[in-house]
Design a protein around this motif. Structure first.
Motif, PDB file in Angstrom:
ATOM      1  N   ARG A 192       0.841  -1.314   0.013  1.00 43.49           N
ATOM      2  CA  ARG A 192      -0.153   0.150  -0.056  1.00 43.49           C
ATOM      3  C   ARG A 192       0.701   1.345   0.051  1.00 43.49           C
ATOM      4  O   ARG A 192       0.533   2.450  -0.655  1.00 43.49           O
ATOM      5  CB  ARG A 192      -1.015   0.191   1.167  1.00 43.49           C
ATOM      6  CG  ARG A 192      -1.923   1.130   1.283  1.00 43.49           C
ATOM      7  CD  ARG A 192      -2.774   1.089   2.525  1.00 43.49           C
ATOM      8  NE  ARG A 192      -1.920   1.631   3.698  1.00 43.49           N
ATOM      9  CZ  ARG A 192      -1.646   2.860   3.816  1.00 43.49           C
ATOM     10  NH1 ARG A 192      -1.941   3.851   3.115  1.00 43.49           N
ATOM     11  NH2 ARG A 192      -0.694   2.806   5.035  1.00 43.49           N
TER      12      ARG A 192
ATOM     13  N   VAL B 192      -9.750   0.105  -1.224  1.00 40.68           N
ATOM     14  CA  VAL B 192      -9.957  -1.181  -1.820  1.00 40.68           C
ATOM     15  C   VAL B 192     -11.247  -1.489  -1.982  1.00 40.68           C
ATOM     16  O   VAL B 192     -12.128  -1.331  -1.405  1.00 40.68           O
ATOM     17  CB  VAL B 192      -9.424  -2.211  -0.754  1.00 40.68           C
ATOM     18  CG1 VAL B 192      -9.768  -3.666  -1.101  1.00 40.68           C
ATOM     19  CG2 VAL B 192      -8.060  -1.877  -0.355  1.00 40.68           C
TER      20      VAL B 192
ATOM     21  N   PHE C 264      -7.436   0.107  -6.312  1.00 43.18           N
ATOM     22  CA  PHE C 264      -6.423  -0.773  -5.067  1.00 43.18           C
ATOM     23  C   PHE C 264      -7.457  -2.060  -4.883  1.00 43.18           C
ATOM     24  O   PHE C 264      -8.444  -1.741  -4.365  1.00 43.18           O
ATOM     25  CB  PHE C 264      -6.009   0.053  -4.071  1.00 43.18           C
ATOM     26  CG  PHE C 264      -5.115  -0.511  -3.210  1.00 43.18           C
ATOM     27  CD1 PHE C 264      -3.982  -1.181  -3.777  1.00 43.18           C
ATOM     28  CD2 PHE C 264      -5.163  -0.424  -1.810  1.00 43.18           C
ATOM     29  CE1 PHE C 264      -3.076  -1.884  -2.918  1.00 43.18           C
ATOM     30  CE2 PHE C 264      -3.959  -1.139  -0.980  1.00 43.18           C
ATOM     31  CZ  PHE C 264      -3.043  -1.616  -1.672  1.00 43.18           C
TER      32      PHE C 264
ATOM     33  N   TRP D 244       1.734   2.060  -3.564  1.00 45.66           N
ATOM     34  CA  TRP D 244       0.840   2.339  -4.185  1.00 45.66           C
ATOM     35  C   TRP D 244       0.524   4.051  -4.020  1.00 45.66           C
ATOM     36  O   TRP D 244       0.713   4.740  -4.796  1.00 45.66           O
ATOM     37  CB  TRP D 244      -0.463   1.659  -3.777  1.00 45.66           C
ATOM     38  CG  TRP D 244      -1.994   2.258  -4.139  1.00 45.66           C
ATOM     39  CD1 TRP D 244      -2.853   2.578  -3.510  1.00 45.66           C
ATOM     40  CD2 TRP D 244      -2.259   2.336  -5.550  1.00 45.66           C
ATOM     41  NE1 TRP D 244      -3.948   3.033  -4.032  1.00 45.66           N
ATOM     42  CE2 TRP D 244      -3.655   2.909  -5.407  1.00 45.66           C
ATOM     43  CE3 TRP D 244      -1.456   2.310  -6.656  1.00 45.66           C
ATOM     44  CZ2 TRP D 244      -4.270   3.227  -6.421  1.00 45.66           C
ATOM     45  CZ3 TRP D 244      -2.401   2.789  -8.045  1.00 45.66           C
ATOM     46  CH2 TRP D 244      -3.737   3.232  -7.710  1.00 45.66           C
TER      47      TRP D 244
ATOM     48  N   ARG E  49      -6.127   7.679  -8.464  1.00 39.42           N
ATOM     49  CA  ARG E  49      -6.988   6.855  -7.645  1.00 39.42           C
ATOM     50  C   ARG E  49      -8.295   6.832  -7.855  1.00 39.42           C
ATOM     51  O   ARG E  49      -9.057   8.018  -7.808  1.00 39.42           O
ATOM     52  CB  ARG E  49      -6.726   6.894  -6.208  1.00 39.42           C
ATOM     53  CG  ARG E  49      -7.301   5.912  -5.082  1.00 39.42           C
ATOM     54  CD  ARG E  49      -7.378   6.682  -3.873  1.00 39.42           C
ATOM     55  NE  ARG E  49      -6.301   7.623  -3.333  1.00 39.42           N
ATOM     56  CZ  ARG E  49      -5.479   7.167  -2.575  1.00 39.42           C
ATOM     57  NH1 ARG E  49      -5.499   5.771  -1.843  1.00 39.42           N
ATOM     58  NH2 ARG E  49      -4.527   7.914  -2.085  1.00 39.42           N
TER      59      ARG E  49
END
Length: 364
Positions: free
Chosen positions: A117, A179, A153, A120, A133
Motif C-alpha cells: 500500500r 480497496v 486498489f 501504491w 486513484r
C-alpha cells in the motif's frame, strides 16, 4: 454536411468503438480517442514493492534478479508488464492488487499489505499527472477524460484476516484505503477458507467476512477459491461477486479455471469473470498460448454465461503471458481479434463495459 453534424457522427463512431471522446482540451491535456481497457487484476505493485527482497515469499526477487533496480522502481516506466508509459495510449482502468502469499498470516501478512500500500501511495503522488486513484465509476470516467490511467486498489489473498479483535479494524482500513475487491484466498488455506490446492470450503469466519466485505461495498473475489468454497460464497452472498482472473475449465482443465456451473452462477447473480492471460490457464497443449486458445475460452464463456459476464483479468506481472500479449500495450491485438470474431460491440463489452457495469452495480 455542417461541422456540428460531422462532430456528432464522430462521437457516435467513438461510442460504437468503445473509446473515450473527451473535449479537445481538458486541464491542459490535449485528448484523442482511445480504446477503453478495464483490467480486473495485475501483480505489478508486488513486483515493485518486493524487488530484490528474497525474504518475501512468492519468488518476485528471484524472478526479477536480472532486471536493473532502476527499471523496477516506479509504475511510470519499468520492465514489468504494466507501466503508465504503456497504458497511456489507452483509456485504461487497472485493478492493482496487493498479493499476500499463503504462508504469511496475521500481523506478518498485514505488514506485507501495508508495504504494498505504501508503494501504491508513493506512486499516486509521484505519478499524479498520469495516474488517478479511483473508487467509483464516475471517478474512472473523470480520470479518462483527464488523460490519466485510473487505478483501483485491490487485495489478493486475505490471510491477514483472522478470527480475532484485529479483523474488523483491518476491514475498515481496507475500505478507507479505497480497496474495492478482495480475493478471499490464494492457492492454499487461510482463516477464511481454502484455495484450489485443497478441498475444504469457507470457514464459519469466512462466511462472516463475505458479509462484512459486502457491507463495506467491497467486491468478493472467488478466483483461487476451490469449488466447495465457491458453493459456500453462493450460499452466503447477497450481492454480485467476481472471479477476477479465471478462465473456462471445459477448455483448459486447470483447477484455477471455472466449471460451467460456476460461470452460470456468476451470470445469474450479476457477477463477472476476468479473462486470464496466464499461459497455464489458457491451454493444456501449447507452451505459448495462441490466439485460437484465447478464442476458445471466450467462445465457451459467451455460450455458457452470455455476453454480460466476460471481462478482462490479465494477471499481468503475476504469470507468464503469451508473447503476443507481452507487454500490456499489445492488448489492442486482443481487441482486434475479438472484434474480428465477435464484432466491435461485444469486444467493447469484454474490454471495459462489463467491468464498468459490475462496479457501478455495487455502488447502488
Amino acid at each position: 454536411m455542417g461541422l456540428l453534424m460531422l462532430e456528432d457522427l464522430a462521437a457516435e463512431e467513438a461510442a460504437r468503438l468503445g473509446v473515450v471522446a473527451a473535449p479537445a482540451e481538458v486541464g491542459g491535456y490535449v485528448s484523442e480517442n482511445k480504446l477503453r481497457v478495464f483490467d480486473l487484476h495485475c501483480d505489478t505493485l508486488d513486483r515493485l514493492a518486493f524487488y530484490g527482497d528474497a525474504s518475501v515469499p512468492g519468488g518476485f526477487a528471484e524472478h526479477d534478479a536480472g532486471i536493473p533496480a532502476a527499471r523496477m522502481a516506479t509504475l511510470g516506466d519499468n520492465d514489468a508488464h504494466i507501466s503508465l508509459a504503456r497504458t497511456a495510449g489507452f483509456a485504461w482502468c487497472q485493478c492493482f492488487a496487493a498479493f499476500i502469499p499463503d504462508v504469511v498470516r496475521g500481523d506478518a501478512a498485514w505488514s506485507l499489505l501495508e508495504r504494498v500500500r505504501r508503494v501504491w501511495e508513493r506512486e499516486l503522488e509521484r505519478c499524479g499527472d498520469r495516474l488517478a486513484r479511483v473508487r467509483t465509476m464516475s471517478d474512472v470516467e473523470a480520470a479518462w477524460v483527464a488523460g490519466k490511467t485510473a487505478g483501483i486498489f485491490t487485495v489478493e489473498g486475505a490471510s491477514f484476516l483472522e478470527d480475532d479483535d484485529a479483523a474488523e479494524a483491518r476491514l475498515d482500513a481496507l475500505a478507507e484505503a479505497g480497496v474495492r475487491m478482495v480475493t478471499l484466498t490464494w492457492n492454499g488455506p487461510n482463516a477464511l477458507g481454502s484455495g484450489h490446492d485443497t478441498t475444504e470450503g469457507l470457514t464459519a469466519f469466512g462466511r462472516v467476512i463475505v458479509r462484512e466485505l459486502e457491507r463495506r461495498g467491497i467486491a468478493v473475489d472467488v478466483s483461487h477459491l476451490n469449488d466447495e468454497g465457491f458453493k459456500d460464497v453462493c450460499a452466503v452472498a447477497t450481492r454480485p461477486f467476481v472471479a477476477s482472473h479465471s478462465n473456462a475449465r471445459a477448455v483448459c482443465g486447470h483447477p484455477r479455471n471455472l466449471a460451467d456451473w460456476q460461470l452460470r452462477e456468476l451470470a445469474d447473480r450479476g457477477g463477472i469473470v476476468g479473462l486470464n492471460f496466464c499461459r497455464d490457464f489458457l491451454s493444456d497443449v501449447h507452451a505459448d498460448s495462441t490466439p485460437d486458445d484465447m478464442l476458445r475460452h471466450v467462445d465457451h464463456i459467451l455460450e455458457v454465461a452470455g455476453e454480460d459476464v466476460l471481462a478482462l483479468g490479465s494477471d499481468y506481472d503475476g504469470c507468464d503471458v503469451p508473447t503476443w500479449l507481452d507487454p500490456c500495450d499489445h492488448v489492442d491485438t486482443l481487441h482486434n481479434l475479438l472484434a474480428h470474431h465477435f464484432g466491435q460491440p461485444l469486444a467493447n463489452k469484454i474490454f471495459s463495459q462489463n467491468a464498468h457495469t459490475f462496479f457501478a452495480r455495487l455502488e447502488v
